[in-house]
Design a protein around this motif. Structure first.
Motif, PDB file in Angstrom:
ATOM      1  N   ALA A 125       0.674  -1.346  -0.053  1.00  0.00           N
ATOM      2  CA  ALA A 125       0.143  -0.028  -0.079  1.00  0.00           C
ATOM      3  C   ALA A 125       0.902   0.911  -0.214  1.00  0.00           C
ATOM      4  O   ALA A 125       0.558   2.321  -0.774  1.00  0.00           O
ATOM      5  CB  ALA A 125      -1.203   0.000   1.070  1.00  0.00           C
ATOM      6  N   ILE A 126       1.871   1.324   0.923  1.00  0.00           N
ATOM      7  CA  ILE A 126       2.259   2.695   0.463  1.00  0.00           C
ATOM      8  C   ILE A 126       3.389   2.669  -0.338  1.00  0.00           C
ATOM      9  O   ILE A 126       3.108   3.303  -0.843  1.00  0.00           O
ATOM     10  CB  ILE A 126       3.767   1.962   1.775  1.00  0.00           C
ATOM     11  CG1 ILE A 126       3.539   2.412   3.181  1.00  0.00           C
ATOM     12  CG2 ILE A 126       4.717   3.225   2.510  1.00  0.00           C
ATOM     13  CD1 ILE A 126       3.789   2.471   4.320  1.00  0.00           C
ATOM     14  N   ARG A 127       4.061   1.366  -1.043  1.00  0.00           N
ATOM     15  CA  ARG A 127       4.778   1.634  -2.496  1.00  0.00           C
ATOM     16  C   ARG A 127       3.844   1.855  -3.567  1.00  0.00           C
ATOM     17  O   ARG A 127       3.767   2.949  -3.888  1.00  0.00           O
ATOM     18  CB  ARG A 127       4.941   0.505  -3.138  1.00  0.00           C
ATOM     19  CG  ARG A 127       5.586   0.132  -4.176  1.00  0.00           C
ATOM     20  CD  ARG A 127       7.317   1.079  -3.839  1.00  0.00           C
ATOM     21  NE  ARG A 127       8.211   1.397  -5.117  1.00  0.00           N
ATOM     22  CZ  ARG A 127       7.593   2.268  -6.233  1.00  0.00           C
ATOM     23  NH1 ARG A 127       6.543   3.441  -5.486  1.00  0.00           N
ATOM     24  NH2 ARG A 127       8.415   2.607  -7.174  1.00  0.00           N
ATOM     25  N   ARG A 128       2.492   1.999  -3.042  1.00  0.00           N
ATOM     26  CA  ARG A 128       1.036   2.321  -4.261  1.00  0.00           C
ATOM     27  C   ARG A 128       1.441   3.688  -4.376  1.00  0.00           C
ATOM     28  O   ARG A 128       1.304   4.715  -5.003  1.00  0.00           O
ATOM     29  CB  ARG A 128       0.001   0.877  -4.424  1.00  0.00           C
ATOM     30  CG  ARG A 128       0.432   0.311  -5.075  1.00  0.00           C
ATOM     31  CD  ARG A 128      -1.283  -0.496  -4.249  1.00  0.00           C
ATOM     32  NE  ARG A 128      -0.966  -2.146  -5.105  1.00  0.00           N
ATOM     33  CZ  ARG A 128      -1.340  -3.227  -5.112  1.00  0.00           C
ATOM     34  NH1 ARG A 128      -2.633  -3.247  -4.069  1.00  0.00           N
ATOM     35  NH2 ARG A 128      -1.408  -3.894  -5.685  1.00  0.00           N
TER      36      ARG A 128
ATOM     37  N   ARG B 214      -8.962   6.275   0.111  1.00  0.00           N
ATOM     38  CA  ARG B 214      -8.800   5.709   1.864  1.00  0.00           C
ATOM     39  C   ARG B 214      -7.670   5.194   2.151  1.00  0.00           C
ATOM     40  O   ARG B 214      -6.975   6.313   2.802  1.00  0.00           O
ATOM     41  CB  ARG B 214      -9.627   4.310   1.315  1.00  0.00           C
ATOM     42  CG  ARG B 214      -9.692   4.366   2.941  1.00  0.00           C
ATOM     43  CD  ARG B 214     -10.378   2.705   3.168  1.00  0.00           C
ATOM     44  NE  ARG B 214     -10.322   2.111   1.817  1.00  0.00           N
ATOM     45  CZ  ARG B 214      -8.810   0.381   1.988  1.00  0.00           C
ATOM     46  NH1 ARG B 214      -8.926   1.310   3.494  1.00  0.00           N
ATOM     47  NH2 ARG B 214      -9.151   0.480   1.343  1.00  0.00           N
ATOM     48  N   VAL B 215      -6.773   5.052   1.155  1.00  0.00           N
ATOM     49  CA  VAL B 215      -4.914   4.490   1.420  1.00  0.00           C
ATOM     50  C   VAL B 215      -4.500   5.630   1.760  1.00  0.00           C
ATOM     51  O   VAL B 215      -3.537   5.888   2.386  1.00  0.00           O
ATOM     52  CB  VAL B 215      -4.945   3.065   0.216  1.00  0.00           C
ATOM     53  CG1 VAL B 215      -3.152   3.052   0.450  1.00  0.00           C
ATOM     54  CG2 VAL B 215      -5.918   2.504   0.843  1.00  0.00           C
ATOM     55  N   PHE B 216      -4.714   6.348   0.677  1.00  0.00           N
ATOM     56  CA  PHE B 216      -4.019   8.006   0.267  1.00  0.00           C
ATOM     57  C   PHE B 216      -3.999   8.971   1.501  1.00  0.00           C
ATOM     58  O   PHE B 216      -2.795   8.906   2.011  1.00  0.00           O
ATOM     59  CB  PHE B 216      -4.225   8.310  -1.026  1.00  0.00           C
ATOM     60  CG  PHE B 216      -3.016   9.410  -1.313  1.00  0.00           C
ATOM     61  CD1 PHE B 216      -2.401   9.460  -2.145  1.00  0.00           C
ATOM     62  CD2 PHE B 216      -3.282  11.097  -0.817  1.00  0.00           C
ATOM     63  CE1 PHE B 216      -1.647  10.423  -2.648  1.00  0.00           C
ATOM     64  CE2 PHE B 216      -2.596  12.146  -0.927  1.00  0.00           C
ATOM     65  CZ  PHE B 216      -1.328  11.845  -2.087  1.00  0.00           C
ATOM     66  N   GLU B 217      -5.111   9.189   2.061  1.00  0.00           N
ATOM     67  CA  GLU B 217      -5.559   9.981   3.179  1.00  0.00           C
ATOM     68  C   GLU B 217      -5.083   9.479   4.996  1.00  0.00           C
ATOM     69  O   GLU B 217      -4.538   9.977   5.265  1.00  0.00           O
ATOM     70  CB  GLU B 217      -6.937  10.386   2.993  1.00  0.00           C
ATOM     71  CG  GLU B 217      -7.456  10.761   2.179  1.00  0.00           C
ATOM     72  CD  GLU B 217      -8.858  11.291   2.916  1.00  0.00           C
ATOM     73  OE1 GLU B 217      -9.381  10.641   3.930  1.00  0.00           O
ATOM     74  OE2 GLU B 217      -9.985  12.012   1.135  1.00  0.00           O
ATOM     75  N   LYS B 218      -5.199   7.816   4.246  1.00  0.00           N
ATOM     76  CA  LYS B 218      -4.713   7.544   5.717  1.00  0.00           C
ATOM     77  C   LYS B 218      -2.815   7.608   5.777  1.00  0.00           C
ATOM     78  O   LYS B 218      -2.627   7.518   6.920  1.00  0.00           O
ATOM     79  CB  LYS B 218      -4.604   5.800   5.684  1.00  0.00           C
ATOM     80  CG  LYS B 218      -3.860   4.687   6.507  1.00  0.00           C
ATOM     81  CD  LYS B 218      -4.275   3.381   6.443  1.00  0.00           C
ATOM     82  CE  LYS B 218      -3.504   2.465   7.587  1.00  0.00           C
ATOM     83  NZ  LYS B 218      -4.310   1.025   7.677  1.00  0.00           N
ATOM     84  N   TYR B 219      -2.405   7.216   4.639  1.00  0.00           N
ATOM     85  CA  TYR B 219      -1.150   7.316   4.910  1.00  0.00           C
ATOM     86  C   TYR B 219      -0.682   8.081   4.407  1.00  0.00           C
ATOM     87  O   TYR B 219       1.044   9.132   4.943  1.00  0.00           O
ATOM     88  CB  TYR B 219      -0.428   6.621   4.015  1.00  0.00           C
ATOM     89  CG  TYR B 219      -0.131   4.609   4.782  1.00  0.00           C
ATOM     90  CD1 TYR B 219      -0.185   4.614   4.920  1.00  0.00           C
ATOM     91  CD2 TYR B 219      -1.369   4.749   3.328  1.00  0.00           C
ATOM     92  CE1 TYR B 219       0.281   3.300   5.667  1.00  0.00           C
ATOM     93  CE2 TYR B 219      -1.225   2.701   3.897  1.00  0.00           C
ATOM     94  CZ  TYR B 219      -0.415   2.530   4.938  1.00  0.00           C
ATOM     95  OH  TYR B 219      -0.921   0.923   5.744  1.00  0.00           O
ATOM     96  N   VAL B 220      -0.566   9.741   4.245  1.00  0.00           N
ATOM     97  CA  VAL B 220      -0.529  10.629   3.394  1.00  0.00           C
ATOM     98  C   VAL B 220      -0.796  12.178   4.502  1.00  0.00           C
ATOM     99  O   VAL B 220      -0.807  12.859   4.770  1.00  0.00           O
ATOM    100  CB  VAL B 220      -1.076  11.326   2.450  1.00  0.00           C
ATOM    101  CG1 VAL B 220      -0.291  12.826   1.903  1.00  0.00           C
ATOM    102  CG2 VAL B 220       0.079  10.017   0.923  1.00  0.00           C
TER     103      VAL B 220
END
Length: 247
Positions: free
Chosen positions: A185-188, A220-226
């Motif tokens: 997920a982080i790589r993406r 969802r994933v972008f907001e989680k990590y950024v």
């Protein structure tokens, strides 16, 4: 050299019940010891060695055959690991051989065997760690090359590397401190951030190029990590790029 009649099998040994002219060392003892050496399990090796010597002591095995037994175990430690390029291994083995040759007491011989066993275990475990690190690096490289594949997951990667998914996931988390899916997920997300910075691609295009299965998952994933939406991230990057240089 020492003269002896030959090797007795277990049935003959049980009938003879006399170890004056031989020593006891069963094939089962040997297989257990080999398995523990290959695992680098020093505690189990100590138990194996103690068991072998204890039996021979109880049976009053002659001292000269105790020494042969000690050499036999040393040879097994070498053969089971087979350290062809381990630095300093030959010197350590030669030292152990020399000391056993000079010793007459069983405890002194066992002590030298344990010294070698501990050294072998350290090499075995070091080899294993090097192998694990190499595998993890190969997996990370594979993810870097394949993150755009939307079906990339633990099962997919495990199948590629011929490993069980549960084992792969546990191994990866232990080495990297994060789960395999989190790493993907982080790589993406990092790929998406680069596309947002450097291109004018639309969200659907970025979503596809970064390997996300849907726009909803992407947001969802972008907001989680950024910590912000892709749109806000792109606006902030544009603002930073357009700020006047005050240097």
């Amino acid at each position: 050299t020492m003269n002896y009649d030959g090797i007795l099998d277990c049935d003959e040994l049980e009938k003879k019940q006399d170890l004056t002219y031989c020593y006891y060392y069963s094939s089962n003892d040997e297989q257990l010891l080999i398995a523990d050496i290959k695992r680098g399990d020093y505690d189990r090796i100590l138990i194996d060695i103690e068991k072998i010597f204890e039996f021979n002591v109880k049976k009053n095995t002659a001292p000269k055959f105790m020494k042969i037994l000690a050499f036999n175990i040393v040879d097994l430690l070498i053969r089971a690991f087979n350290p062809t390029e381990a630095e300093g291994f030959s010197e350590t083995v030669n030292s152990v051989y020399t000391k056993i040759e000079d010793f007459e007491s069983v405890p002194a011989m066992k002590e030298q065997i344990c010294v070698l066993a501990q050294y072998v275990c350290s090499l075995v475990n070091n080899d294993e760690q090097q192998y694990i690190r190499r595998i993890i690096e190969e997996i990370k490289n594979y993810i870097d090359e394949s993150y755009t594949n939307p079906i990339l997951n633990a099962n997919y990667i495990a199948d590629w590397f011929n490993m069980k998914p549960s084992f792969l996931s546990t191994l990866f988390k232990k080495q990297e401190g994060m789960g395999l899916l989190e790493y993907i997920a982080i790589r993406r997300v990092n790929a998406a951030k680069e596309l947002l910075r450097k291109t004018d691609y639309t969200v659907p295009v970025i979503c596809e190029k970064a390997g996300f299965t849907s726009e909803r998952t992407f947001f969802r994933v972008f907001e989680k990590y950024v910590g912000m939406s892709p749109g806000k991230f792109k606006r902030e990057q544009a603002y930073d790029d357009n700020k006047p240089d005050r240097t």
